[in-house]
Design a protein around this motif. Sequence first.
Motif, PDB file in Angstrom:
ATOM      1  N   TYR A  68       0.884  -1.177   0.000  1.00 48.83           N
ATOM      2  CA  TYR A  68       0.000   0.000   0.000  1.00 48.83           C
ATOM      3  C   TYR A  68       0.918   1.222   0.000  1.00 48.83           C
ATOM      4  O   TYR A  68       1.235   1.784   1.046  1.00 48.83           O
ATOM      5  CB  TYR A  68      -0.842  -0.086   1.273  1.00 48.83           C
ATOM      6  CG  TYR A  68      -2.017   0.833   1.441  1.00 48.83           C
ATOM      7  CD1 TYR A  68      -2.116   2.067   0.802  1.00 48.83           C
ATOM      8  CD2 TYR A  68      -3.056   0.463   2.292  1.00 48.83           C
ATOM      9  CE1 TYR A  68      -3.205   2.887   1.006  1.00 48.83           C
ATOM     10  CE2 TYR A  68      -4.153   1.265   2.502  1.00 48.83           C
ATOM     11  CZ  TYR A  68      -4.218   2.474   1.868  1.00 48.83           C
ATOM     12  OH  TYR A  68      -5.308   3.287   2.085  1.00 48.83           O
TER      13      TYR A  68
ATOM     14  N   ARG B  97       0.025   4.571   1.971  1.00 44.42           N
ATOM     15  CA  ARG B  97       0.032   4.468   3.437  1.00 44.42           C
ATOM     16  C   ARG B  97       1.453   4.273   3.975  1.00 44.42           C
ATOM     17  O   ARG B  97       1.819   4.795   5.025  1.00 44.42           O
ATOM     18  CB  ARG B  97      -0.850   3.301   3.890  1.00 44.42           C
ATOM     19  CG  ARG B  97      -1.170   3.320   5.383  1.00 44.42           C
ATOM     20  CD  ARG B  97      -2.080   2.174   5.766  1.00 44.42           C
ATOM     21  NE  ARG B  97      -1.402   0.897   5.756  1.00 44.42           N
ATOM     22  CZ  ARG B  97      -0.624   0.457   6.735  1.00 44.42           C
ATOM     23  NH1 ARG B  97      -0.407   1.200   7.805  1.00 44.42           N
ATOM     24  NH2 ARG B  97      -0.047  -0.720   6.658  1.00 44.42           N
TER      25      ARG B  97
ATOM     26  N   GLY C 164      -9.674  -0.424   1.068  1.00 45.04           N
ATOM     27  CA  GLY C 164      -9.313   0.948   0.670  1.00 45.04           C
ATOM     28  C   GLY C 164      -9.134   1.210  -0.808  1.00 45.04           C
ATOM     29  O   GLY C 164      -8.631   2.255  -1.192  1.00 45.04           O
TER      30      GLY C 164
ATOM     31  N   GLY D 108     -10.826   5.082  -5.600  1.00 48.61           N
ATOM     32  CA  GLY D 108     -10.907   5.499  -4.202  1.00 48.61           C
ATOM     33  C   GLY D 108     -10.305   6.877  -3.993  1.00 48.61           C
ATOM     34  O   GLY D 108      -9.297   7.227  -4.614  1.00 48.61           O
TER      35      GLY D 108
ATOM     36  N   GLU E  14      -8.845   8.988  -0.906  1.00 48.51           N
ATOM     37  CA  GLU E  14      -8.446   8.813   0.497  1.00 48.51           C
ATOM     38  C   GLU E  14      -8.286  10.165   1.184  1.00 48.51           C
ATOM     39  O   GLU E  14      -7.454  10.990   0.785  1.00 48.51           O
ATOM     40  CB  GLU E  14      -7.141   8.003   0.577  1.00 48.51           C
ATOM     41  CG  GLU E  14      -6.682   7.832   2.012  1.00 48.51           C
ATOM     42  CD  GLU E  14      -5.798   6.621   2.256  1.00 48.51           C
ATOM     43  OE1 GLU E  14      -5.533   5.845   1.318  1.00 48.51           O
ATOM     44  OE2 GLU E  14      -5.359   6.457   3.415  1.00 48.51           O
TER      45      GLU E  14
ATOM     46  N   THR F 221      -7.103  12.525   4.131  1.00 49.25           N
ATOM     47  CA  THR F 221      -6.081  12.553   5.182  1.00 49.25           C
ATOM     48  C   THR F 221      -5.960  13.965   5.752  1.00 49.25           C
ATOM     49  O   THR F 221      -6.207  14.949   5.050  1.00 49.25           O
ATOM     50  CB  THR F 221      -4.693  12.146   4.638  1.00 49.25           C
ATOM     51  OG1 THR F 221      -4.625  12.471   3.260  1.00 49.25           O
ATOM     52  CG2 THR F 221      -4.419  10.682   4.788  1.00 49.25           C
TER      53      THR F 221
ATOM     54  N   PRO G 299      -5.468   9.427   8.879  1.00 46.37           N
ATOM     55  CA  PRO G 299      -6.749   9.175   8.210  1.00 46.37           C
ATOM     56  C   PRO G 299      -7.815  10.165   8.686  1.00 46.37           C
ATOM     57  O   PRO G 299      -7.946  10.373   9.892  1.00 46.37           O
ATOM     58  CB  PRO G 299      -7.115   7.748   8.668  1.00 46.37           C
ATOM     59  CG  PRO G 299      -5.882   7.156   9.232  1.00 46.37           C
ATOM     60  CD  PRO G 299      -5.004   8.274   9.674  1.00 46.37           C
TER      61      PRO G 299
ATOM     62  N   THR H 156     -18.120   4.309   1.444  1.00 48.76           N
ATOM     63  CA  THR H 156     -16.798   4.499   2.035  1.00 48.76           C
ATOM     64  C   THR H 156     -16.147   3.129   2.204  1.00 48.76           C
ATOM     65  O   THR H 156     -16.811   2.106   2.121  1.00 48.76           O
ATOM     66  CB  THR H 156     -16.889   5.180   3.426  1.00 48.76           C
ATOM     67  OG1 THR H 156     -17.766   4.428   4.236  1.00 48.76           O
ATOM     68  CG2 THR H 156     -17.373   6.607   3.303  1.00 48.76           C
TER      69      THR H 156
ATOM     70  N   GLY I 297     -12.031   1.163   3.612  1.00 49.29           N
ATOM     71  CA  GLY I 297     -10.759   1.342   4.326  1.00 49.29           C
ATOM     72  C   GLY I 297     -10.973   1.080   5.806  1.00 49.29           C
ATOM     73  O   GLY I 297     -12.063   1.324   6.328  1.00 49.29           O
TER      74      GLY I 297
ATOM     75  N   ASN J 135     -12.007   6.135   5.775  1.00 50.99           N
ATOM     76  CA  ASN J 135     -11.625   7.459   5.256  1.00 50.99           C
ATOM     77  C   ASN J 135     -11.403   7.466   3.752  1.00 50.99           C
ATOM     78  O   ASN J 135     -10.860   8.427   3.211  1.00 50.99           O
ATOM     79  CB  ASN J 135     -10.353   7.963   5.965  1.00 50.99           C
ATOM     80  CG  ASN J 135      -9.148   7.093   5.670  1.00 50.99           C
ATOM     81  OD1 ASN J 135      -9.251   5.875   5.657  1.00 50.99           O
ATOM     82  ND2 ASN J 135      -8.009   7.708   5.419  1.00 50.99           N
ATOM     83  N   VAL J 136     -11.813   6.385   3.087  1.00 48.84           N
ATOM     84  CA  VAL J 136     -11.712   6.344   1.628  1.00 48.84           C
ATOM     85  C   VAL J 136     -13.137   6.352   1.066  1.00 48.84           C
ATOM     86  O   VAL J 136     -13.963   5.523   1.464  1.00 48.84           O
ATOM     87  CB  VAL J 136     -10.959   5.079   1.141  1.00 48.84           C
ATOM     88  CG1 VAL J 136     -10.890   5.051  -0.384  1.00 48.84           C
ATOM     89  CG2 VAL J 136      -9.562   5.021   1.749  1.00 48.84           C
TER      90      VAL J 136
ATOM     91  N   ARG K  92     -15.261   5.615  -2.095  1.00 46.81           N
ATOM     92  CA  ARG K  92     -15.031   4.855  -3.331  1.00 46.81           C
ATOM     93  C   ARG K  92     -16.168   5.047  -4.321  1.00 46.81           C
ATOM     94  O   ARG K  92     -17.301   5.304  -3.953  1.00 46.81           O
ATOM     95  CB  ARG K  92     -14.858   3.372  -3.018  1.00 46.81           C
ATOM     96  CG  ARG K  92     -16.011   2.791  -2.257  1.00 46.81           C
ATOM     97  CD  ARG K  92     -15.861   1.300  -2.085  1.00 46.81           C
ATOM     98  NE  ARG K  92     -16.479   0.855  -0.851  1.00 46.81           N
ATOM     99  CZ  ARG K  92     -16.747  -0.418  -0.585  1.00 46.81           C
ATOM    100  NH1 ARG K  92     -16.436  -1.363  -1.444  1.00 46.81           N
ATOM    101  NH2 ARG K  92     -17.313  -0.753   0.547  1.00 46.81           N
TER     102      ARG K  92
END
Length: 422
Positions: free
Chosen positions: A165, A168, A210, A353, A355, A357, A363, A384, A386, A390-391, A393
Amino acid sequence: MAEQSAELSPLLKQATPVLAARGEGVYIYDEDDRRYLDFTAGIGVTSTGHCHPRVVEAAQRQVATLIHGQYTTVMHRPLLALTERLGGVLPRGVDRLFFVNSGSEAVEAALRLARQATGRQNAIVFQGSFHGRTMAAASLTTSGVKIRAGIGPLMPGVVVSPFPYAYRLGMSEDAAVEYALRELDYQFATVTSPQDTAAVFIEPVLGEGGYVPVPPAFLRGLRERADRHGFLLVADEVQTGFGRTGRFWGHDHAGITPDIVITAKGLASGFPLSAIAAPSALMEKAWPGSQGGTYGGNAVSCAAALATLDVIEEEGLVDNARVMGERLLAGLRGVAAEHSGIGDVRGLGLMVGNEFTTADGRPDTDTAARAHRIAADKGLLLLTCGPHGNVVRMIPPLIVTADQVDSAVAVWSEAVKEATAG
Ligand code: PMP
């Protein structure tokens, strides 16, 4: 008898208060006939759009002809025809299959087959994996602790290895692949001997975890290790199959062939049906009587799946997913460039997606939830995902048009602006 009316369990909590009355193509209409652009497609289930006339007609015809034929007693034409038809789209050599009803059941079936065929017990999954909610499938699921919490002890023998990932991990994609493969080899040296490992399960795009596409080099690294150590590579194509990623299968992007392919969701445009496929030499190692179930290969679901495959082919939906996916990704990256709250926008085909932040890279679940809700208020349905939710989609039906993609991006831009204001 006492009068009683039932109420829905609070477990069926809805993300949006929409009461769907009907669906048509890429749209859902509520009971007041308000129209919503459905960029969830029921998590990719309504691949050909809501109530595609071809699918409706095939299912209606089948309902009036034969609803259910128990395959342990009688065989029926829709099941035979679908089996043959899937042979034409499955990877070469992966040509034996059977049907069950849901993604989770197909995952369980794949695990049973892998254990019986290899005589080994352990399974490897990657952090953020989602393979379902039944007990073994939940044991293979690490996309969020809520799936596992309170139901243990889970099935032993599951080893969780890092997923590449890149965002991340704060690494380039190449570095993330190298890191994740090195960690996997470390698991083999420290936790599970490759000789005790029956299978590795992977989603070609990490879904509930995610919406992170698996770098092709990582899948190739898994294929190479499976060959070297004699364990099976299982591709969970429940979300990624049937053109969703712009190729027929998600694993096509890496140019590899898995040992077992799991499919569900988009297969029958919303009718419950799933399948697992494997080469005959492997399938023959399944212990008789250990697989299957009452409804597997239901005639109406099979008829709907046949019509779905016709529509995917005749309407060029695999190509459409690729072209519209690129348009969607570019539009969403444009939105992210205008607002500081979205740290990464990524995807493959029509699986994209966003994300959220915080400025210091944590997140941002609250802003994602706000943007998701505001978009629904404005007539755009999203989901959503993740571990932190917090993603946001986007996974519209494969029939989505350029105008619909552009409208979704415009609404999303407004929603993000409001969600990140102040
Ligand atoms: N595998 C994957 C990759 C999935 O996304 C899902 C469902 N989200 C499942 C398995 C489980 O499917 P089902 O809900 O039909 O049991």
